[in-house]
Design an enzyme around this catalytic site. Structure first.
Site, short mmCIF file in Angstrom:
data_model
loop_
_atom_site.label_atom_id
_atom_site.label_comp_id
_atom_site.label_asym_id
_atom_site.label_seq_id
_atom_site.Cartn_x
_atom_site.Cartn_y
_atom_site.Cartn_z
N HIS A 191 1.56 -19.65 -23.95
CA HIS A 191 2.59 -19.02 -23.10
C HIS A 191 2.43 -19.44 -21.65
CE1 HIS A 191 5.59 -15.72 -22.39
NE2 HIS A 191 5.21 -16.03 -21.15
N HIS A 242 4.73 -21.05 -17.92
CA HIS A 242 5.99 -21.36 -17.22
C HIS A 242 5.78 -22.59 -16.35
CE1 HIS A 242 8.17 -17.62 -18.31
NE2 HIS A 242 6.93 -17.18 -18.47
N GLN A 298 16.00 -16.40 -18.57
CA GLN A 298 15.25 -15.52 -17.66
C GLN A 298 16.09 -14.34 -17.15
OE1 GLN A 298 11.82 -15.87 -15.50
NE2 GLN A 298 12.58 -13.80 -15.84
N HIS A 315 9.89 -13.18 -24.60
CA HIS A 315 9.27 -12.19 -23.72
C HIS A 315 9.78 -10.86 -24.25
CE1 HIS A 315 8.72 -15.67 -21.19
NE2 HIS A 315 8.04 -14.97 -20.30
N GLU A 364 7.90 -6.41 -21.90
CA GLU A 364 6.96 -6.57 -20.78
C GLU A 364 7.26 -5.45 -19.80
OE1 GLU A 364 7.07 -10.31 -18.73
OE2 GLU A 364 5.17 -9.94 -17.70
N ASP A 424 0.42 -17.77 -18.86
CA ASP A 424 1.69 -17.31 -18.31
C ASP A 424 2.04 -18.02 -17.01
OD1 ASP A 424 4.05 -15.95 -18.24
OD2 ASP A 424 3.20 -13.95 -17.94
N TRP A 433 4.93 -15.00 -9.58
CA TRP A 433 4.35 -13.84 -10.26
C TRP A 433 2.83 -13.75 -10.13
CZ3 TRP A 433 8.27 -16.91 -12.24
CH2 TRP A 433 9.49 -16.28 -12.41
FE FE2 Z 1 6.13 -15.38 -19.33
#
Ligand code: FE2
Length: 438
Positions: free
Chosen positions: A57, A59, A152, A210, A213, A309, A315
């Site tokens: 996982h 990005h 997203q 996702h 979350e 991630d 993030w």
């Molecule tokens: Fe993610």
């Protein structure tokens, strides 16, 4: 003549004193005392030799963009999403490609040779999709990059997501993504899951969403994801990523949920580095841990991986493409300090994510690809404890990265002149030798 033999390896399953013979790009034999000659030999000296690290996982489109256009002040998931929205119009294909390639260099240095990356498809230009499809081709000789079409801004919430997702899949993105908890209502979240799973079933693709979350115990989309997986016969092809709301759910409900997930053979990816800082942000004290129920899911027979991630993006401001960071954080957050549990955390960044990605030829057995990492550690637990140096990273039989062993030189009267943090070192003090032998 063989191309390479690795001598005296410890394997993740606990076998020791093993030789690994490599013929071209494949493993030819795994046994003690292989006699055959090879063009090159590497003496592992009782160190751990593992198949490569795998990140289930990530990005890749946002990585290494930390501080662009500004820093996430609240540190929350929602400000991160808003910040990414500010950055998106200014992205260029060149910058995306350059950052992704740099990240892949970091990954190779750390023996991370397969990554599943979500790619945002809510930008009508599909710049990131085109950039990452090109990166995927470029890195293929040394790293397997698998892409997920990720809406997203919400599959139903974002006006063009439906068309853009189809366009991204047509271009060659191979996994269907989603974000049901970001839709406007629970009903929309369920509808999005249904639609996305049907697309995957029609196209013969895998799913990775996702999912939940959130700290909201009533965020129960994973139930729908598991039910749709069973309805459409997608068992074993669907992954629920994050699933953090499970942390806060009622225990009775979870006792019903986990068997449903197991029946669907749902794959699970927890992202401990990110979620320990993103979740629980609205709590005062006590603050909840931001991770799904990893040991309980593993005990129920589900395949669970730890993902990274984010690395240096809206993030998360830290990270270095090191899956041992994710394993260590996951181990701590889940309190998995029993010896079997610690080993399971190592498997959660190697074998388990390899199964989730569906990687062929992964492992240490005759016929598998000669993709291996030699660590400065005796076993998986020591590897996690030390974030052990990746001494040699091997891809298809060729050494593609090397790191010098970690050691400190001491300047202390009456003490040794160097310190080695491993208990595996054959040059270590006699009491350590005895401890290893016992
Ligand atoms: Fe993610």
């Amino acid at each position: 003549m063989l191309d390479l033999v690795i001598r005296d390896a410890n394997l993740p399953d606990g076998r020791t004193g093993i030789d690994i013979a490599i013929d071209k790009d494949r493993i030819a034999e795994v046994a003690p005392g292989i006699r055959a000659e090879a063009a090159r030999e590497i003496d592992a000296s009782g160190r751990l030799v593992t198949p490569p690290f795998v990140d289930a996982h990530f990005h890749m489109d946002s990585t290494l963009s930390y501080g662009l256009p500004r820093i996430n002040a609240s540190g929350t998931l929602l400000e991160g999403i808003a910040l990414w929205g500010e950055l998106k119009p200014h992205l260029t294909r060149e910058a995306l490609t350059e950052r992704a390639l740099e990240y892949c260099d970091w990954a190779v240095g750390h023996g991370l040779l397969a990554i599943r990356s979500h790619v945002d498809i809510c930008d009508d230009r599909l710049l990131a999709v085109d950039a990452l499809l090109e990166v995927k081709k470029t890195v293929k000789p040394y790293l397997d990059l698998q892409l997920v079409a990720f809406p997203q801004d919400g599959y139903l919430r974002s006006p063009n997501a439906r068309d853009n997702l189809a366009r991204a899949l047509d271009k060659g993105v191979e996994v269907v993504g989603g974000i049901p908890h970001f839709e406007r209502t629970m009903a929309d979240g369920s509808a999005a899951i249904r639609a996305l799973c049907e697309i995957a079933a029609d196209r013969g693709l895998m799913v990775d969403m996702h999912c939940d979350e959130s700290d909201d115990p009533m965020s129960r989309h994973v139930e729908t994801l598991a039910a749709e997986t069973r309805r459409l016969g997608l068992n074993g092809r669907v992954t629920g990523s994050h699933l953090t709301s499970m942390h806060s759910m009622d225990n009775y409900y979870v006792s019903k949920l986990i068997p449903l997930m197991a029946e669907a053979e749902l794959r699970v990816v927890a992202n401990p580095l990110i979620n320990i800082v993103l979740q629980g942000r609205h709590d005062t004290y006590p603050k909840r841990r931001g991770m799904t129920r990893v040991p309980e899911l593993m005990a129920a027979g589900l395949t669970v991986a730890f993902g990274q991630d984010c690395v240096m993006d809206p993030w998360y401001p830290l990270g270095a493409a090191d899956m041992l960071d994710a394993a260590s954080m996951g181990l701590h957050v889940a309190m998995m300090t029993g010896s079997d549990a610690m080993r399971a955390c190592f498997m959660a960044v190697t074998e388990n994510p390899a199964r989730i990605l569906g990687l062929g030829g992964y492992g240490i057995a005759p016929g598998c690809y000669a993709d291996l990492v030699i660590l400065q550690a005796a076993d998986p637990v020591e590897a996690v404890r030390l974030r052990a140096a990746r001494l040699h990273v091997i891809r298809r039989g060729a050494v593609i990265a090397e790191t010098a062993p970690a050691a400190a030189t001491l300047h202390l009267p009456g003490r040794p002149t160097s310190v080695d943090y491993t208990l595996a070192s054959k040059a270590g003090p006699p009491d350590r030798q005895a401890r290893r032998a016992s």
